[in-house]
Motif scaffolding. Sequence first.
Motif, PDB file in Angstrom:
ATOM      1  N   GLU A  66      -4.034  -4.329   1.758  1.00 23.45           N
ATOM      2  CA  GLU A  66      -4.001  -3.285   2.765  1.00 23.45           C
ATOM      3  C   GLU A  66      -5.216  -3.365   3.674  1.00 23.45           C
ATOM      4  O   GLU A  66      -6.294  -3.798   3.259  1.00 23.45           O
ATOM      5  CB  GLU A  66      -3.941  -1.910   2.099  1.00 23.45           C
ATOM      6  CG  GLU A  66      -2.663  -1.689   1.290  1.00 23.45           C
ATOM      7  CD  GLU A  66      -2.661  -0.365   0.568  1.00 23.45           C
ATOM      8  OE1 GLU A  66      -1.647   0.342   0.629  1.00 23.45           O
ATOM      9  OE2 GLU A  66      -3.683  -0.033  -0.061  1.00 23.45           O
ATOM     10  N   LYS A  79       0.405  -9.884   7.060  1.00 20.98           N
ATOM     11  CA  LYS A  79       1.302  -8.741   7.265  1.00 20.98           C
ATOM     12  C   LYS A  79       0.913  -7.546   6.389  1.00 20.98           C
ATOM     13  O   LYS A  79       1.769  -6.837   5.841  1.00 20.98           O
ATOM     14  CB  LYS A  79       2.759  -9.145   7.004  1.00 20.98           C
ATOM     15  CG  LYS A  79       3.233 -10.287   7.898  1.00 20.98           C
ATOM     16  CD  LYS A  79       4.711 -10.543   7.732  1.00 20.98           C
ATOM     17  CE  LYS A  79       5.155 -11.745   8.564  1.00 20.98           C
ATOM     18  NZ  LYS A  79       4.843 -11.587  10.001  1.00 20.98           N
ATOM     19  N   ARG A  80      -0.396  -7.317   6.285  1.00 14.82           N
ATOM     20  CA  ARG A  80      -0.879  -6.194   5.470  1.00 14.82           C
ATOM     21  C   ARG A  80      -0.698  -4.880   6.218  1.00 14.82           C
ATOM     22  O   ARG A  80      -0.946  -4.796   7.416  1.00 14.82           O
ATOM     23  CB  ARG A  80      -2.362  -6.396   5.129  1.00 14.82           C
ATOM     24  CG  ARG A  80      -2.607  -7.544   4.165  1.00 14.82           C
ATOM     25  CD  ARG A  80      -4.069  -7.909   4.056  1.00 14.82           C
ATOM     26  NE  ARG A  80      -4.545  -8.554   5.278  1.00 14.82           N
ATOM     27  CZ  ARG A  80      -5.668  -9.264   5.368  1.00 14.82           C
ATOM     28  NH1 ARG A  80      -6.434  -9.421   4.293  1.00 14.82           N
ATOM     29  NH2 ARG A  80      -6.028  -9.812   6.499  1.00 14.82           N
ATOM     30  N   PRO A  81      -0.277  -3.831   5.528  1.00 12.95           N
ATOM     31  CA  PRO A  81      -0.130  -2.527   6.176  1.00 12.95           C
ATOM     32  C   PRO A  81      -1.485  -1.878   6.428  1.00 12.95           C
ATOM     33  O   PRO A  81      -2.476  -2.202   5.755  1.00 12.95           O
ATOM     34  CB  PRO A  81       0.676  -1.710   5.160  1.00 12.95           C
ATOM     35  CG  PRO A  81       0.312  -2.315   3.839  1.00 12.95           C
ATOM     36  CD  PRO A  81       0.121  -3.793   4.106  1.00 12.95           C
ATOM     37  N   ARG A  86      -3.649   1.003   5.819  1.00  9.27           N
ATOM     38  CA  ARG A  86      -3.730   2.117   4.865  1.00  9.27           C
ATOM     39  C   ARG A  86      -4.405   3.334   5.486  1.00  9.27           C
ATOM     40  O   ARG A  86      -3.978   4.476   5.283  1.00  9.27           O
ATOM     41  CB  ARG A  86      -4.508   1.669   3.618  1.00  9.27           C
ATOM     42  CG  ARG A  86      -4.798   2.784   2.603  1.00  9.27           C
ATOM     43  CD  ARG A  86      -3.515   3.356   2.017  1.00  9.27           C
ATOM     44  NE  ARG A  86      -3.813   4.395   1.037  1.00  9.27           N
ATOM     45  CZ  ARG A  86      -4.042   4.160  -0.245  1.00  9.27           C
ATOM     46  NH1 ARG A  86      -4.028   2.912  -0.709  1.00  9.27           N
ATOM     47  NH2 ARG A  86      -4.282   5.149  -1.078  1.00  9.27           N
ATOM     48  N   ILE A 102       1.629   2.065  14.327  1.00  6.20           N
ATOM     49  CA  ILE A 102       1.370   1.222  13.153  1.00  6.20           C
ATOM     50  C   ILE A 102       1.259   2.093  11.912  1.00  6.20           C
ATOM     51  O   ILE A 102       1.795   1.751  10.842  1.00  6.20           O
ATOM     52  CB  ILE A 102       0.077   0.403  13.375  1.00  6.20           C
ATOM     53  CG1 ILE A 102       0.253  -0.529  14.577  1.00  6.20           C
ATOM     54  CG2 ILE A 102      -0.275  -0.400  12.126  1.00  6.20           C
ATOM     55  CD1 ILE A 102      -1.027  -1.228  15.006  1.00  6.20           C
ATOM     56  N   LEU A 103       0.570   3.229  12.014  1.00  5.84           N
ATOM     57  CA  LEU A 103       0.420   4.130  10.875  1.00  5.84           C
ATOM     58  C   LEU A 103       1.756   4.738  10.461  1.00  5.84           C
ATOM     59  O   LEU A 103       1.971   5.034   9.280  1.00  5.84           O
ATOM     60  CB  LEU A 103      -0.585   5.234  11.219  1.00  5.84           C
ATOM     61  CG  LEU A 103      -2.048   4.786  11.285  1.00  5.84           C
ATOM     62  CD1 LEU A 103      -2.886   5.826  12.029  1.00  5.84           C
ATOM     63  CD2 LEU A 103      -2.608   4.576   9.879  1.00  5.84           C
ATOM     64  N   LYS A 121       4.617   3.204  10.486  1.00  3.69           N
ATOM     65  CA  LYS A 121       5.307   2.191   9.678  1.00  3.69           C
ATOM     66  C   LYS A 121       4.733   2.118   8.264  1.00  3.69           C
ATOM     67  O   LYS A 121       5.466   1.913   7.297  1.00  3.69           O
ATOM     68  CB  LYS A 121       5.196   0.823  10.358  1.00  3.69           C
ATOM     69  CG  LYS A 121       5.980   0.708  11.656  1.00  3.69           C
ATOM     70  CD  LYS A 121       5.812  -0.672  12.269  1.00  3.69           C
ATOM     71  CE  LYS A 121       6.576  -0.791  13.579  1.00  3.69           C
ATOM     72  NZ  LYS A 121       6.392  -2.128  14.219  1.00  3.69           N
ATOM     73  N   SER A 122       3.419   2.262   8.158  1.00  2.41           N
ATOM     74  CA  SER A 122       2.776   2.124   6.851  1.00  2.41           C
ATOM     75  C   SER A 122       2.633   3.453   6.114  1.00  2.41           C
ATOM     76  O   SER A 122       2.201   3.469   4.964  1.00  2.41           O
ATOM     77  CB  SER A 122       1.385   1.509   7.026  1.00  2.41           C
ATOM     78  OG  SER A 122       0.546   2.365   7.792  1.00  2.41           O
ATOM     79  N   ARG A 123       2.983   4.571   6.809  1.00  2.00           N
ATOM     80  CA  ARG A 123       2.758   5.916   6.252  1.00  2.00           C
ATOM     81  C   ARG A 123       1.288   6.047   5.845  1.00  2.00           C
ATOM     82  O   ARG A 123       0.952   6.473   4.741  1.00  2.00           O
ATOM     83  CB  ARG A 123       3.694   6.203   5.086  1.00  2.00           C
ATOM     84  CG  ARG A 123       5.158   6.160   5.474  1.00  2.00           C
ATOM     85  CD  ARG A 123       6.086   6.406   4.305  1.00  2.00           C
ATOM     86  NE  ARG A 123       6.068   7.798   3.875  1.00  2.00           N
ATOM     87  CZ  ARG A 123       6.798   8.771   4.428  1.00  2.00           C
ATOM     88  NH1 ARG A 123       7.590   8.506   5.455  1.00  2.00           N
ATOM     89  NH2 ARG A 123       6.730  10.004   3.964  1.00  2.00           N
ATOM     90  N   GLY A 124       0.437   5.647   6.781  1.00  2.00           N
ATOM     91  CA  GLY A 124      -1.006   5.617   6.529  1.00  2.00           C
ATOM     92  C   GLY A 124      -1.673   6.950   6.765  1.00  2.00           C
ATOM     93  O   GLY A 124      -1.024   7.981   6.983  1.00  2.00           O
TER      94      GLY A 124
END
Length: 297
Positions: A24, A94-96, A98, A141-142, A144-147
């Motif tokens: 991440e 392709k790291r999300p 976080r 971007i957040l 997509k990652s639910r950051g």
Amino acid sequence: MSYEHRTVVHMTLTHETANHSEHELVVVSGASTGIGAATARQLASMGFHVLAGVRTSRDADAIRAGGIEPIMLDITISQHIDDLAARIAADPEKRPLRALINNAGIEVNLPVEVLPLDLWRSQFEVNLFGHVAVIQALLPILRKSRGRIVNISSVGGEVALPNYGAYAGTKFAFEAASDALRREVSAQGIQVVVVQVGGVKTVMADRSGPLSLELAEKMSPEHTRLYGDLISSAVASQTAFLTRALSAEKAAIKIAKVATTARPRPRYTLGMDAAWVIPLNRILPTRVMDRVLSPNR
């Protein structure tokens, strides 16, 4: 147990975080020195790949380490923000993303009447508009990652001390924007957390007092008569407090926990002064707080 310690109790990393943090990304702005640099190092030690926002090549060389990738990021420059978003989107692994930790900031203190308007504007450009620009760029971007977004505010985000009007103004505004944002994006799976930082030993804190005195030397004789003692008192109080303030490294440990705990609260305080001033401000009538905080009491 102190109020400060209660604000971070029970915040432990989940098993999932411990196992997968190396896959991440975390963005930390204002990572050249102080809280930002310490937070970048702390998160890297936990296994995250940290994109550490810096403004010079020298700062990049100083922060570069295992798990820390320096990124040129002046948050008032749109191209830097676009480049950051592109770097995350094109991550080779392709790291999300976080977490986004909005930490960059500047502080220039003088009474409201005498602080030049260009210094008011520059503080709002960095402490508010720059962060909003980064948030706007990284929200897709957040999503997509639910950051998570962690906004580093200040005790000044709730309590405006004499001589700190402009800086506190930026933080009041940043807190309002954070509240609105939290309510706007919670249904999208994005968490927004505010950390209200009190006195911490940093380069910025060390510089702010001498800078106030330097600017005060340029005041008119009338302004010196009106505000000279107030400025000297404010700088002396800050200097004395910083001798026993929280270290940047200890602050970073707590911010890293806030950024990674499974169920964060909307707000945390950090530091001795934040631990007592903010609750006191919420309890006491305004005129009583005026007397408590007045340099002439």
